[in-house]
Design an enzyme around this catalytic site. Structure first.
Site, PDB file in Angstrom:
ATOM      1  N   LYS A 107       0.740  -1.311   0.004  1.00  0.00           N
ATOM      2  CA  LYS A 107       0.014  -0.097   0.128  1.00  0.00           C
ATOM      3  C   LYS A 107       1.067   1.378   0.073  1.00  0.00           C
ATOM      4  O   LYS A 107       1.750   1.447   0.720  1.00  0.00           O
ATOM      5  CB  LYS A 107      -1.033  -0.187   1.285  1.00  0.00           C
ATOM      6  N   LYS A 210     -12.722  -8.220  -7.903  1.00  0.00           N
ATOM      7  CA  LYS A 210     -13.279  -8.764  -6.691  1.00  0.00           C
ATOM      8  C   LYS A 210     -14.547  -9.276  -6.710  1.00  0.00           C
ATOM      9  O   LYS A 210     -15.487  -8.721  -7.115  1.00  0.00           O
ATOM     10  CB  LYS A 210     -13.043  -7.521  -5.517  1.00  0.00           C
TER      11      LYS A 210
END
Length: 323
Positions: A107, A210
């Site tokens: 991240k 997803k």
């Protein structure tokens, strides 16, 4: 046929899962599990999502609980490690939770942090893991993305940069200005009315898919097939799911004929406690198979009565968008 609200609520559980590290700005993940004739499904759109955006998540839960998984091509799925926006000193401890994994997603572009923090975090990951990808969650402008990705590739290639900017035109421009860096689209697919727009516009080399935001395993497989026609490979990733939601992601990934990249389905390690014991990582892979929540976990992790009522009301409102 869509089950009734009473059927959905009759064997459901609202849970509050503590996290090891802050991720997406939260330290507790709330999920609602629903049991049906096909097993367990998970309804867990993030709390800031409105009812319309939550509808695909409910379709996904219903599919898992009533229809079960699609036919697989493989029994195990290669996964990546996920490194939150932690300090460089914390990286080895995070990666120790992922034995045998050879790919890490890091991240970056976290609010309140600097580009120097990102560079140091990525450098620390490179010291442990051979393949590195970064995820900015749309947090940079075009100029910031170009500057950051130029610095982040000084020590070695990135497998790809996920959603460096928020909009499709920005992704197109970053891809034009940095032809040596693969660009992956996530939010530009799962939160778009037309998930293929970013690909048609030339803004993505890789698509991150997803299950829940797309409406289920079979909806993901259909989109993966369409992306394949454009020559764009897919990575199946989690939406910070519990073990139940992760099982749907693994089932979808196992049913894709060709997987070029490791999938982002190892995020269970971000949770302090899950609804079931996590499957063991073997050579960086996880098995695709059903998950049965442990009754004692359902009791211990049960959300408060107030939060349970909130989720029941949310399901009732979201249900109106299914028809």
């Amino acid at each position: 046929m869509i089950p009734s609200i009473d059927e959905l609520l009759s064997e459901s559980a609202v849970l509050s899962l503590p996290m090891r590290t802050k991720f997406r700005g939260i330290t507790t993940r709330e999920v609602m599990l629903i049991r049906g004739p096909g097993g367990w499904g998970e309804f867990s759109p993030f709390v800031e999502y409105d009812d319309l955006e939550s509808a695909p998540w409910l379709r996904s839960a219903i599919e898992a609980a009533w229809d079960g998984p699609p036919e697989p091509y493989r029994a195990r799925v290669r996964v990546n490690a996920t490194v939150p926006a932690v300090s460089a000193a914390e990286v080895p401890g995070i990666l120790a939770r992922y034995p045998g994994v050879d790919t890490a997603k890091v991240k970056v572009a976290e609010k309140g942090q600097t580009l120097a923090d990102d560079v140091e975090r990525v450098r620390a990951v490179r010291a442990e893991i051979p393949r590195v990808r970064v995820d900015a969650n749309g947090g940079w402008t075009v100029d910031q993305a170009v500057e950051a990705l130029t610095l982040l590739t000084e020590d070695g290639d990135l497998e790809y940069a996920e959603q460096p900017c928020a909009t499709v035109p920005e992704l197109v421009e970053v891809r034009r200005r940095l032809p040596g860096v693969r660009i992956a689209a996530d939010e530009s697919i799962r939160r778009a009315e037309d998930p293929l727009r970013v690909v048609r516009a030339g803004g993505a080399d890789v698509a991150v898919l997803k299950v829940a935001p797309l409406g289920g395993m079979r909806a993901l497989l259909e989109l993966a097939g369409e992306l394949g026609e454009y020559g764009v490979p897919v990575v199946v990733s989690s939406a910070l799911d519990s073990a139940v939601g992760m099982a749907s992601g693994l089932a979808a990934a196992s049913a894709i004929p060709r997987l070029e990249f490791a999938c982002g389905l190892g995020t269970g390690s971000l949770l302090e406690t899950d609804v079931a014991d996590g499957a063991e990582l073997v050579d960086g892979t996880l098995p695709a198979g059903p998950v049965e929540p442990a009754p004692e976990r359902l009791r211990a992790l049960a959300a408060s009565d107030e939060r349970t009522r909130w989720w029941h009301q949310r399901l009732r409102r979201t249900y109106t968008h299914l028809r």
